[in-house]
Design a protein around this motif. Sequence first.
Motif, PDB file in Angstrom:
ATOM      1  N   VAL A  83      -5.307 -22.962 -44.421  1.00  9.40           N
ATOM      2  CA  VAL A  83      -4.114 -23.451 -45.118  1.00  9.40           C
ATOM      3  C   VAL A  83      -4.234 -24.961 -45.284  1.00  9.40           C
ATOM      4  O   VAL A  83      -4.325 -25.684 -44.281  1.00  9.40           O
ATOM      5  CB  VAL A  83      -2.821 -23.096 -44.343  1.00  9.40           C
ATOM      6  CG1 VAL A  83      -1.593 -23.626 -45.081  1.00  9.40           C
ATOM      7  CG2 VAL A  83      -2.706 -21.592 -44.143  1.00  9.40           C
ATOM      8  N   LEU A  84      -4.283 -25.437 -46.515  1.00  5.49           N
ATOM      9  CA  LEU A  84      -4.421 -26.863 -46.810  1.00  5.49           C
ATOM     10  C   LEU A  84      -5.607 -27.470 -46.056  1.00  5.49           C
ATOM     11  O   LEU A  84      -5.538 -28.577 -45.533  1.00  5.49           O
ATOM     12  CB  LEU A  84      -3.132 -27.615 -46.469  1.00  5.49           C
ATOM     13  CG  LEU A  84      -1.898 -27.243 -47.305  1.00  5.49           C
ATOM     14  CD1 LEU A  84      -0.674 -28.023 -46.827  1.00  5.49           C
ATOM     15  CD2 LEU A  84      -2.145 -27.511 -48.779  1.00  5.49           C
ATOM     16  N   GLY A  85      -6.676 -26.709 -45.992  1.00  8.00           N
ATOM     17  CA  GLY A  85      -7.891 -27.188 -45.347  1.00  8.00           C
ATOM     18  C   GLY A  85      -7.901 -27.067 -43.835  1.00  8.00           C
ATOM     19  O   GLY A  85      -8.862 -27.492 -43.194  1.00  8.00           O
ATOM     20  N   ILE A  86      -6.867 -26.508 -43.265  1.00  6.35           N
ATOM     21  CA  ILE A  86      -6.779 -26.361 -41.800  1.00  6.35           C
ATOM     22  C   ILE A  86      -7.021 -24.902 -41.436  1.00  6.35           C
ATOM     23  O   ILE A  86      -6.374 -24.006 -41.985  1.00  6.35           O
ATOM     24  CB  ILE A  86      -5.404 -26.811 -41.276  1.00  6.35           C
ATOM     25  CG1 ILE A  86      -5.142 -28.263 -41.662  1.00  6.35           C
ATOM     26  CG2 ILE A  86      -5.311 -26.640 -39.768  1.00  6.35           C
ATOM     27  CD1 ILE A  86      -3.736 -28.713 -41.366  1.00  6.35           C
ATOM     28  N   GLU A  87      -7.923 -24.671 -40.514  1.00  4.34           N
ATOM     29  CA  GLU A  87      -8.228 -23.303 -40.101  1.00  4.34           C
ATOM     30  C   GLU A  87      -7.179 -22.801 -39.116  1.00  4.34           C
ATOM     31  O   GLU A  87      -6.777 -23.506 -38.183  1.00  4.34           O
ATOM     32  CB  GLU A  87      -9.622 -23.234 -39.462  1.00  4.34           C
ATOM     33  CG  GLU A  87     -10.755 -23.491 -40.442  1.00  4.34           C
ATOM     34  CD  GLU A  87     -12.117 -23.300 -39.816  1.00  4.34           C
ATOM     35  OE1 GLU A  87     -12.163 -22.899 -38.626  1.00  4.34           O
ATOM     36  OE2 GLU A  87     -13.128 -23.550 -40.496  1.00  4.34           O
ATOM     37  N   GLY A  88      -6.724 -21.587 -39.352  1.00  3.74           N
ATOM     38  CA  GLY A  88      -5.742 -20.978 -38.468  1.00  3.74           C
ATOM     39  C   GLY A  88      -6.018 -19.501 -38.306  1.00  3.74           C
ATOM     40  O   GLY A  88      -6.946 -18.948 -38.896  1.00  3.74           O
ATOM     41  N   VAL A  89      -5.203 -18.857 -37.509  1.00  2.00           N
ATOM     42  CA  VAL A  89      -5.310 -17.420 -37.286  1.00  2.00           C
ATOM     43  C   VAL A  89      -3.992 -16.777 -37.683  1.00  2.00           C
ATOM     44  O   VAL A  89      -2.915 -17.254 -37.296  1.00  2.00           O
ATOM     45  CB  VAL A  89      -5.632 -17.104 -35.812  1.00  2.00           C
ATOM     46  CG1 VAL A  89      -5.547 -15.601 -35.554  1.00  2.00           C
ATOM     47  CG2 VAL A  89      -7.023 -17.607 -35.451  1.00  2.00           C
ATOM     48  N   THR A  90      -4.065 -15.723 -38.474  1.00  2.00           N
ATOM     49  CA  THR A  90      -2.875 -15.008 -38.914  1.00  2.00           C
ATOM     50  C   THR A  90      -2.613 -13.823 -37.989  1.00  2.00           C
ATOM     51  O   THR A  90      -3.507 -13.008 -37.735  1.00  2.00           O
ATOM     52  CB  THR A  90      -3.026 -14.518 -40.362  1.00  2.00           C
ATOM     53  OG1 THR A  90      -3.145 -15.649 -41.227  1.00  2.00           O
ATOM     54  CG2 THR A  90      -1.820 -13.691 -40.788  1.00  2.00           C
ATOM     55  N   TYR A  91      -1.388 -13.743 -37.493  1.00  2.00           N
ATOM     56  CA  TYR A  91      -0.921 -12.598 -36.722  1.00  2.00           C
ATOM     57  C   TYR A  91      -0.022 -11.776 -37.633  1.00  2.00           C
ATOM     58  O   TYR A  91       0.842 -12.330 -38.330  1.00  2.00           O
ATOM     59  CB  TYR A  91      -0.148 -13.052 -35.479  1.00  2.00           C
ATOM     60  CG  TYR A  91      -1.011 -13.720 -34.438  1.00  2.00           C
ATOM     61  CD1 TYR A  91      -1.513 -13.002 -33.360  1.00  2.00           C
ATOM     62  CD2 TYR A  91      -1.334 -15.072 -34.535  1.00  2.00           C
ATOM     63  CE1 TYR A  91      -2.305 -13.610 -32.394  1.00  2.00           C
ATOM     64  CE2 TYR A  91      -2.129 -15.697 -33.589  1.00  2.00           C
ATOM     65  CZ  TYR A  91      -2.609 -14.960 -32.519  1.00  2.00           C
ATOM     66  OH  TYR A  91      -3.401 -15.566 -31.583  1.00  2.00           O
TER      67      TYR A  91
END
Length: 490
Positions: free
Chosen positions: A293-301
């Motif tokens: 998201v907007l170049g930021i890595e995250g994890v979706t739950y």
Amino acid sequence: MVSAGKKSTCLMTCGSLLIVTGAIMVVFWPAIFYSQLKKMMILTDSSTSFSIWKDIPIPLYLECYLYHITNVEEIVSGKDHKIKLEQRGPYVFREFHTKENITWNENSTVTFYNKKVWHFQADMSNGTLADNVTNINPIIATVAYFMRYQHPLLKLTVDVFMKTIHEHMFITATASEWLFDGIDDPILRIADRFPELPFTIPFDKFGWFYDRNESLVYDGAFVMNTGASDFSQLGNVQMWRHSDRTQFRGECGEVRGSTGELWAPEFGQEEVEIFAPDLCTYMTLFKNVSTTVLGIEGVTYAANDSLFDNGYKYPRKACYCDEVRDRDCLPSGALNVSQCRYGAPAMVTQPHFLNMDPYYAQKVEGMDPKPDMNMALTLEMFTGMPLGVSAQLQINMLIRYVEAISLNNQLPEDDVLVPMMWFRQELSTTEEYANLARVALNVRYGVPYGLYALTAIGALLLLFGIYILVKKIMKSPETPILRESPSVEE
């Protein structure tokens, strides 16, 4: 001029210090970063997290979709055997959350009320609040549900009373009335004047969000963990409405899970829990996919088919039904929240019956479930920052045949779950807050590289110092490396 010996000593000393400092900092940097993050995140009236938590600065929107029944005349006349639904909307509202009456407790918790305000966004909506929408009359359905176990003569009396007011069980109202303004039904006014009636409806109008806009107390008082004693508990609800339990039995009635605004760093947890006051319970989301998201890595739950199961597929969720399972225990995918909604036959599902047992879905026309209707939460793992939220739920009325209340028994089948509306709450981080996350992550990952460089510089200085020392020794006539062997006389 500095002598070679002093230069060598200085270089080796500085190099050794840089190597030791760099190596130690590399080892301890994750703990140092985590400690600083805790200072910023632990909730106090002066912490960095406080202002973000108190007044959520990221735009939050509520999209409401209303279901319109298109074949009322055919149903009443007995010509159609299925309810035909048409989706209206979305009617979009900008949503604001503000924490009020904040009290700091000694046990690392904070007590507060969550005040919500909604403003209609005409330019983002498909339709106006003046749109007429027809669906089941929730007041008739609620009264019939209240009366289902009463004596037949009493039920007949109530049926006659309601028939003097309504011709059938359907009602047409504007989108505004269905949502926030409330539907003014004469049954409510009369019931309010006669407290001896066998049913109680504790409101003067009916609307899905009636009496909630700008209300301080509607959602009740929350007691939330600040993370001071146990950082992993940051943002978790410990009490709601002055109790640590809700109406459900067993673990289903535990008050637990996050409020959704604050999260401790989630280092790869397989699941997260969110407390939902509208449902009087918590929801569990499971690790799904990695997201950027907007170049930021995250994890979706995301939710799976266990979300509104009540023991059919997942035995531990049987506590959402009575110990003796009866017909009030609906098939998997529908949560009975009647105890939480003043006794009304309200059942919660995912939009368009997504992930639900087909028993009820096949009884109505117009459902079109899509994967993007699933509930999801995206977190940046090292800071716990929410990158995106998509909370989506559908409200349905359970209409079942009730003997002697003919006004309620006009549907083609005697057991139908009628979709009334569904909503989506969406939040996506802005560029401003994405920059904050980037700074934190750059510090988290960038500093070790700086420390590696520091260590490398130290090693170079040490080697250079050793080189100068060896060179000096090699050139010194007083300390030759090889001495001539003394001659041996024969």
